[in-house]
Design an enzyme around this catalytic site. Structure first.
Site, short mmCIF file in Angstrom:
data_model
loop_
_atom_site.label_atom_id
_atom_site.label_comp_id
_atom_site.label_asym_id
_atom_site.label_seq_id
_atom_site.Cartn_x
_atom_site.Cartn_y
_atom_site.Cartn_z
N LEU A 128 90.22 70.71 10.67
CA LEU A 128 90.49 72.15 10.50
C LEU A 128 89.23 72.95 10.84
O LEU A 128 89.27 73.91 11.60
CB LEU A 128 90.92 72.42 9.05
CG LEU A 128 91.27 73.87 8.67
CD1 LEU A 128 92.51 74.35 9.42
CD2 LEU A 128 91.49 74.01 7.16
N GLU A 130 85.70 74.34 12.29
CA GLU A 130 85.04 74.42 13.60
C GLU A 130 83.62 74.93 13.39
O GLU A 130 83.28 75.42 12.31
CB GLU A 130 85.81 75.36 14.53
CG GLU A 130 87.21 74.84 14.86
CD GLU A 130 87.98 75.75 15.81
OE1 GLU A 130 87.40 76.74 16.32
OE2 GLU A 130 89.17 75.48 16.03
N SER A 135 84.67 78.42 6.23
CA SER A 135 85.55 79.00 5.21
C SER A 135 86.64 79.87 5.85
O SER A 135 87.75 79.96 5.34
CB SER A 135 84.73 79.83 4.23
OG SER A 135 83.82 79.00 3.53
N GLY A 342 62.88 60.09 -14.74
CA GLY A 342 61.49 60.48 -14.47
C GLY A 342 61.10 60.14 -13.04
O GLY A 342 61.90 60.26 -12.12
N GLU A 366 85.85 70.54 1.80
CA GLU A 366 87.23 70.93 1.46
C GLU A 366 87.30 72.21 0.64
O GLU A 366 88.04 72.31 -0.33
CB GLU A 366 87.98 69.77 0.78
CG GLU A 366 88.21 68.63 1.75
CD GLU A 366 89.13 67.54 1.24
OE1 GLU A 366 90.11 67.86 0.56
OE2 GLU A 366 88.86 66.37 1.56
N THR A 368 84.33 75.44 -0.24
CA THR A 368 83.13 75.60 -1.07
C THR A 368 83.49 76.10 -2.47
O THR A 368 84.60 76.59 -2.70
CB THR A 368 82.19 76.63 -0.42
OG1 THR A 368 82.89 77.88 -0.35
CG2 THR A 368 81.75 76.21 0.97
N GLU A 370 82.47 78.74 -3.72
CA GLU A 370 82.75 80.18 -3.59
C GLU A 370 84.20 80.42 -3.18
O GLU A 370 84.86 81.31 -3.72
CB GLU A 370 81.79 80.80 -2.55
CG GLU A 370 80.33 80.87 -3.01
CD GLU A 370 79.62 79.52 -3.07
OE1 GLU A 370 78.62 79.41 -3.80
OE2 GLU A 370 80.06 78.56 -2.39
#
Length: 383
Positions: A128, A130, A135, A342, A366, A368, A370
């Site tokens: 999907l 590019e 997004s 540590g 898949e 973000t 956001e």
């Protein structure tokens, strides 16, 4: 509890054990070697297929395991506890390529492709994204133009899992106007089709044993019989496929978080400072308490999404919440895991640093974090 529930629980426990043993035997001995060399173990997926892990959701009539999302979540979780890269590949193969054909293919397409994919004989890719549209998938530039009984594809797809080794790819390309949600169509493209090639493997921070590359289409002729569903429905189909995909990435996040947490607990019990194990210090014990609580909360959210999906109920909002929350806590838990180790957490002698590197992709792939918040808030405000 009725008899059916007990049987389902027993089956789930059995598959969990099987996935765990597979990961310990066939994956754990190689994880650092594969990671360092960015080696993609293609043969491993044929083995995973023999165990039924490459077609978890595919009905038995097409060679799959015919299981539900709860089982699928468990399988991804167990494998990802050992190696995020392999978990990612199993997730992408099952929930994207294979699931898209299962959900939207006609009988002929399902009979042709699903048995090969579900058994791991073939590896699947899904395209999907590019270079210019991550997004904003609706703004894609790759096109398909009808020419007789064929479609001619031109353009490229970016960040595609299994781009090089995949035997078949489901790609969503533009057949109408840019930005029109009904201007995109899904095609099944087989490896070896003239004009269909892959680029070089991306050199990634984490998930290094999972193959990621570009797909290129140069006057690539695909038969009309390879259109999935209706012309123009590709983008709408993708959104539905991504509901399941989000549950997948949430399960992947859960597995990485579980793995990072277990490594941190084990280390905290054996590492001594000031005459006692560091797990005895409140600063460390409280970190572990926070990590464990967040992992439990994430799993409940993922299980709820799986429950909705299994019952054919709308799960877009909960799947987005599960993906968003699980991926964010995965990064947090992996980060704390390094801190608990540590200085050793920063070396490749301990697993903490690999969990840390692998975790970050979960907040990006898949959709973000956001974008998940866009999906969640939009649905909340529509309610």
């Amino acid at each position: 509890m009725n008899v059916h529930d007990t049987t389902a629980d027993e089956q789930l426990a059995m598959i969990k054990q099987s996935a765990r043993e597979f990961a310990e035997q066939y994956i754990r001995p190689h994880i650092m070697d594969w990671d360092e060399r960015q080696y993609f173990p293609a043969d491993l997926f044929k083995q995973l297929g023999e165990y039924g892990f490459m077609g978890v959701l595919v009905p038995e009539q097409y060679g799959g395991s015919g299981l539900d999302y709860q089982t699928y979540i468990t399988v991804i979780d167990e494998i990802s506890q050992v190696c995020g890269s392999i978990g990612l590949s199993v997730a992408a193969h099952n929930s994207l390529c294979t699931n898209h054909i299962l959900m939207f293919g006609n009988e002929e397409q399902k009979s042709k492709y699903l048995p090969k994919l579900a058994t791991g004989q073939w590896l699947g890719a899904w395209g999907l994204t590019e270079t210019g549209t991550g997004s904003d998938a609706g703004g894609m530039s790759t096109t398909a133009v009808k020419d007789g009984d064929y479609w001619v594809l031109n353009g490229s797809k970016n960040f595609i899992t299994h781009a090089i080794s995949g035997d078949v790819a489901v790609v969503i390309v533009r057949t109408g106007e840019k930005g029109d949600s009904h201007g995109m169509t899904a095609f099944v493209v087989e490896k070896g089709t003239p004009g269909f090639t892959a680029g070089k493997k991306e050199n990634k921070m984490g998930m290094r044993a999972s193959e990621t590359a570009c797909l290129f289409f140069d006057n690539c002729r695909v038969p009309d019989a390879n259109v999935l569903g209706e012309v123009g429905d590709g983008f709408i189909q993708s959104l539905k496929v991504l509901d399941g995909g989000r549950i997948s990435i949430a399960a992947l996040s859960l597995g990485i978080a579980h793995g990072a947490y277990k490594a941190a607990v084990a280390y905290s019990k054996e590492r001594e400072q000031f005459g006692k194990p560091i797990s005895q210090f409140q600063a460390i014990a409280f970190k572990l308490a926070d990590m464990a609580t967040k992992i439990e909360a994430a799993e409940l959210l993922i299980r709820k999404a799986g429950h909705l999906k299994d019952n054919g109920e709308k799960c877009t909002k909960i799947a987005a919440m599960a993906k968003y929350y699980a991926s964010e806590i995965c990064v947090e838990v992996a980060n704390e895991g390094v801190q608990i180790h540590g200085g050793y957490g920063y070396t490749k002698d301990y697993p903490a640093e690999k969990f840390y590197r692998d975790a970050k992709l979960c907040t990006i792939g898949e959709g973000t974090s956001e974008i998940q918040k866009v999906v969640i808030s939009r649905l909340l405000l529509e309610e």
